[in-house]
Design an enzyme around this catalytic site. Structure first.
Site, mmCIF file in Angstrom:
data_model
loop_
_atom_site.group_PDB
_atom_site.id
_atom_site.type_symbol
_atom_site.label_atom_id
_atom_site.label_comp_id
_atom_site.label_asym_id
_atom_site.label_seq_id
_atom_site.Cartn_x
_atom_site.Cartn_y
_atom_site.Cartn_z
ATOM 1 N N HIS A 74 1.261 1.107 -4.229
ATOM 2 C CA HIS A 74 1.028 2.554 -4.376
ATOM 3 C C HIS A 74 2.196 3.131 -5.187
ATOM 4 O O HIS A 74 1.989 3.813 -6.164
ATOM 5 C CB HIS A 74 0.918 3.209 -2.998
ATOM 6 C CG HIS A 74 0.648 4.695 -3.032
ATOM 7 N ND1 HIS A 74 0.204 5.409 -1.952
ATOM 8 C CD2 HIS A 74 0.787 5.620 -4.019
ATOM 9 C CE1 HIS A 74 0.052 6.694 -2.266
ATOM 10 N NE2 HIS A 74 0.409 6.850 -3.521
ATOM 11 N N GLU A 132 2.900 8.406 -10.581
ATOM 12 C CA GLU A 132 3.969 7.764 -9.797
ATOM 13 C C GLU A 132 5.305 7.827 -10.542
ATOM 14 O O GLU A 132 6.346 8.063 -9.936
ATOM 15 C CB GLU A 132 3.589 6.319 -9.464
ATOM 16 C CG GLU A 132 2.408 6.193 -8.507
ATOM 17 C CD GLU A 132 2.642 6.863 -7.154
ATOM 18 O OE1 GLU A 132 3.694 6.642 -6.542
ATOM 19 O OE2 GLU A 132 1.755 7.624 -6.702
ATOM 20 N N HIS A 136 7.849 10.183 -8.630
ATOM 21 C CA HIS A 136 8.834 9.386 -7.888
ATOM 22 C C HIS A 136 9.837 8.688 -8.802
ATOM 23 O O HIS A 136 11.035 8.664 -8.516
ATOM 24 C CB HIS A 136 8.110 8.332 -7.030
ATOM 25 C CG HIS A 136 7.172 8.926 -6.027
ATOM 26 N ND1 HIS A 136 7.603 9.537 -4.875
ATOM 27 C CD2 HIS A 136 5.816 9.022 -6.004
ATOM 28 C CE1 HIS A 136 6.558 9.976 -4.183
ATOM 29 N NE2 HIS A 136 5.453 9.672 -4.856
HETATM 30 P P1 5GP Z 1 0.437 11.536 2.573
HETATM 31 O O1 5GP Z 1 0.548 12.946 3.024
HETATM 32 O O2 5GP Z 1 -0.923 11.152 2.096
HETATM 33 O O3 5GP Z 1 1.096 10.531 3.459
HETATM 34 O O4 5GP Z 1 1.328 11.476 1.236
HETATM 35 C C1 5GP Z 1 0.987 12.202 0.103
HETATM 36 C C2 5GP Z 1 2.007 11.900 -0.954
HETATM 37 O O5 5GP Z 1 3.289 12.397 -0.565
HETATM 38 C C3 5GP Z 1 2.268 10.407 -1.194
HETATM 39 O O6 5GP Z 1 1.323 9.827 -2.001
HETATM 40 C C4 5GP Z 1 3.632 10.441 -1.808
HETATM 41 O O7 5GP Z 1 3.576 10.827 -3.158
HETATM 42 C C5 5GP Z 1 4.295 11.506 -0.986
HETATM 43 N N1 5GP Z 1 4.924 10.890 0.212
HETATM 44 C C6 5GP Z 1 4.409 10.746 1.466
HETATM 45 N N2 5GP Z 1 5.302 10.141 2.284
HETATM 46 C C7 5GP Z 1 6.392 9.891 1.513
HETATM 47 C C8 5GP Z 1 7.635 9.289 1.786
HETATM 48 O O8 5GP Z 1 7.951 8.865 2.902
HETATM 49 N N3 5GP Z 1 8.499 9.209 0.745
HETATM 50 C C9 5GP Z 1 8.200 9.681 -0.499
HETATM 51 N N4 5GP Z 1 9.135 9.557 -1.455
HETATM 52 N N5 5GP Z 1 7.037 10.269 -0.777
HETATM 53 C C10 5GP Z 1 6.137 10.364 0.209
HETATM 54 P P1 5GP Z 2 0.382 10.732 -4.079
HETATM 55 O O1 5GP Z 2 -0.427 10.881 -2.860
HETATM 56 O O2 5GP Z 2 0.950 9.409 -4.426
HETATM 57 O O3 5GP Z 2 1.264 11.886 -4.416
HETATM 58 O O4 5GP Z 2 -0.750 10.952 -5.140
HETATM 59 C C1 5GP Z 2 -1.594 9.966 -5.535
HETATM 60 C C2 5GP Z 2 -2.517 10.634 -6.510
HETATM 61 O O5 5GP Z 2 -3.052 9.627 -7.311
HETATM 62 C C3 5GP Z 2 -3.652 11.361 -5.846
HETATM 63 O O6 5GP Z 2 -4.037 12.441 -6.663
HETATM 64 C C4 5GP Z 2 -4.757 10.305 -5.832
HETATM 65 O O7 5GP Z 2 -6.042 10.845 -5.924
HETATM 66 C C5 5GP Z 2 -4.445 9.559 -7.112
HETATM 67 N N1 5GP Z 2 -4.711 8.139 -7.061
HETATM 68 C C6 5GP Z 2 -5.269 7.434 -8.067
HETATM 69 N N2 5GP Z 2 -5.359 6.146 -7.733
HETATM 70 C C7 5GP Z 2 -4.829 6.031 -6.492
HETATM 71 C C8 5GP Z 2 -4.643 4.931 -5.626
HETATM 72 O O8 5GP Z 2 -4.971 3.781 -5.910
HETATM 73 N N3 5GP Z 2 -4.057 5.197 -4.436
HETATM 74 C C9 5GP Z 2 -3.660 6.445 -4.084
HETATM 75 N N4 5GP Z 2 -3.087 6.613 -2.883
HETATM 76 N N5 5GP Z 2 -3.832 7.510 -4.870
HETATM 77 C C10 5GP Z 2 -4.410 7.303 -6.068
#
Ligand code: 5GP
Ligand code: 5GP
Length: 262
Positions: A74, A132, A136
């Site tokens: 991811h 990403e 990040h």
């Molecule tokens: P979710 O709320 O689905 O766990 O996370 C949404 C997004 O917030 C992730 O895809 C990632 O980009 C960011 N995120 C969630 N947890 C973490 C974390 O522990 N560390 C970092 N750097 N980003 C996170």
């Molecule tokens: P994050 O939650 O890492 O901030 O955001 C991930 C973003 O990339 C979301 O908008 C999600 O729809 C998109 N995305 C595209 N491909 C993937 C994948 O393979 N895994 C996840 N977690 N998000 C993806």
């Protein structure tokens, strides 16, 4: 001679301009302090792909028998020890050309499992890799200052710490009927890598596992890993679902163009 001096002057002026640009980036990134450690966040395709409603060429869940069956990447996320994290640290628009030599590895181990186009840090939409890197990767300075090294190091870490293999050797394999004790899965990872991982579930299915590293890439505990009860989203018994890709015919019927899929 005069034209040589002139060329030299232009070169010096160009370099000075480029360096000034760097300084502005560094200043921007100072709004967020330097990160403390890395979390390598790995997603389980069996869980993610089950939610696939339609297909498109960029979605690896749609590769039929070539769809991924192992954890995929991811992201590599810079984190703080207090549980928070920086994001979008400076402007560096993703340029896929910079990682063209890594493309085969990225397609295989870091594919998008979605047809959506995630937003980037500055109001546009782009690829999963672009998202990403901008969200990040730009916060991984001073360890990484460019896309190429960020993606290369992430692939190398993923291949060195083979989570799917560790679970497989401990008997935890993809299944649509078995439930596994969460504690057993965590113990297998502890024994292999000598750290506490972070585990996230969607209902009872493992969704993501995070393995954490110091800035010198030695493994370390993840902050959200302290005890089993803090693994908030997982029950005591969890599954690692198998994913059966849509069959050929259904796939053709359900495969809109990439444009329609956006
Ligand atoms: P979710 O709320 O689905 O766990 O996370 C949404 C997004 O917030 C992730 O895809 C990632 O980009 C960011 N995120 C969630 N947890 C973490 C974390 O522990 N560390 C970092 N750097 N980003 C996170
Ligand atoms: P994050 O939650 O890492 O901030 O955001 C991930 C973003 O990339 C979301 O908008 C999600 O729809 C998109 N995305 C595209 N491909 C993937 C994948 O393979 N895994 C996840 N977690 N998000 C993806």
């Amino acid at each position: 001679m005069a034209s040589r001096t002139c060329l030299l002057f232009l070169l010096v002026a160009f370099l000075a301009g480029a360096l000034a640009g760097d300084v502005i980036e560094v200043n921007r990134s100072q709004n967020q302090r330097e990160f403390d450690y890395f979390a390598l966040s790995l997603q389980w395709p069996g869980t993610y792909c089950r939610a696939t409603r339609h297909c498109c060429s960029k979605n690896a869940c749609c590769r039929g028998s070539d769809s991924p069956t192992q954890f995929t990447i991811h992201g590599l996320w810079p984190d703080y020890n207090d549980g928070s994290w920086p994001s979008c640290c400076y402007r560096s628009d993703f340029n896929e050309k910079e990682i063209s030599t890594l493309k085969d590895g990225l397609d295989k181990y870091w594919p998008s499992l979605s047809c959506g186009s995630p937003s980037n840090c500055h109001g546009g939409k782009g690829s999963f890799w672009g998202h990403e890197w901008e969200k990040h990767g730009t916060c991984s300075s001073p360890v990484f200052r460019d896309e190429y090294n960020y993606f290369l190091a992430t692939l190398n870490l993923y291949l060195k710490y083979n989570l799917t293999d560790v679970l497989y050797k401990a008997g935890y394999v993809a299944s649509n009927s078995e439930k596994y004790p969460l504690g057993g899965i965590v113990t297998a990872i502890q024994n292999a890598f000598h750290i506490n991982p972070e585990v996230q579930c969607k209902r009872d299915a493992i969704d993501e596992i995070r393995i954490c590293f110091y800035k010198d890439f030695k493994p370390r505990d993840c902050v959200g890993s302290k005890d089993l009860t803090s693994r908030k989203s997982c029950p005591k018994y969890v599954s690692l679902p198998e994913y059966t890709p849509l069959d050929g015919e259904a796939m053709v019927l359900k495969m809109p163009t990439d444009r329609e899929a956006l």
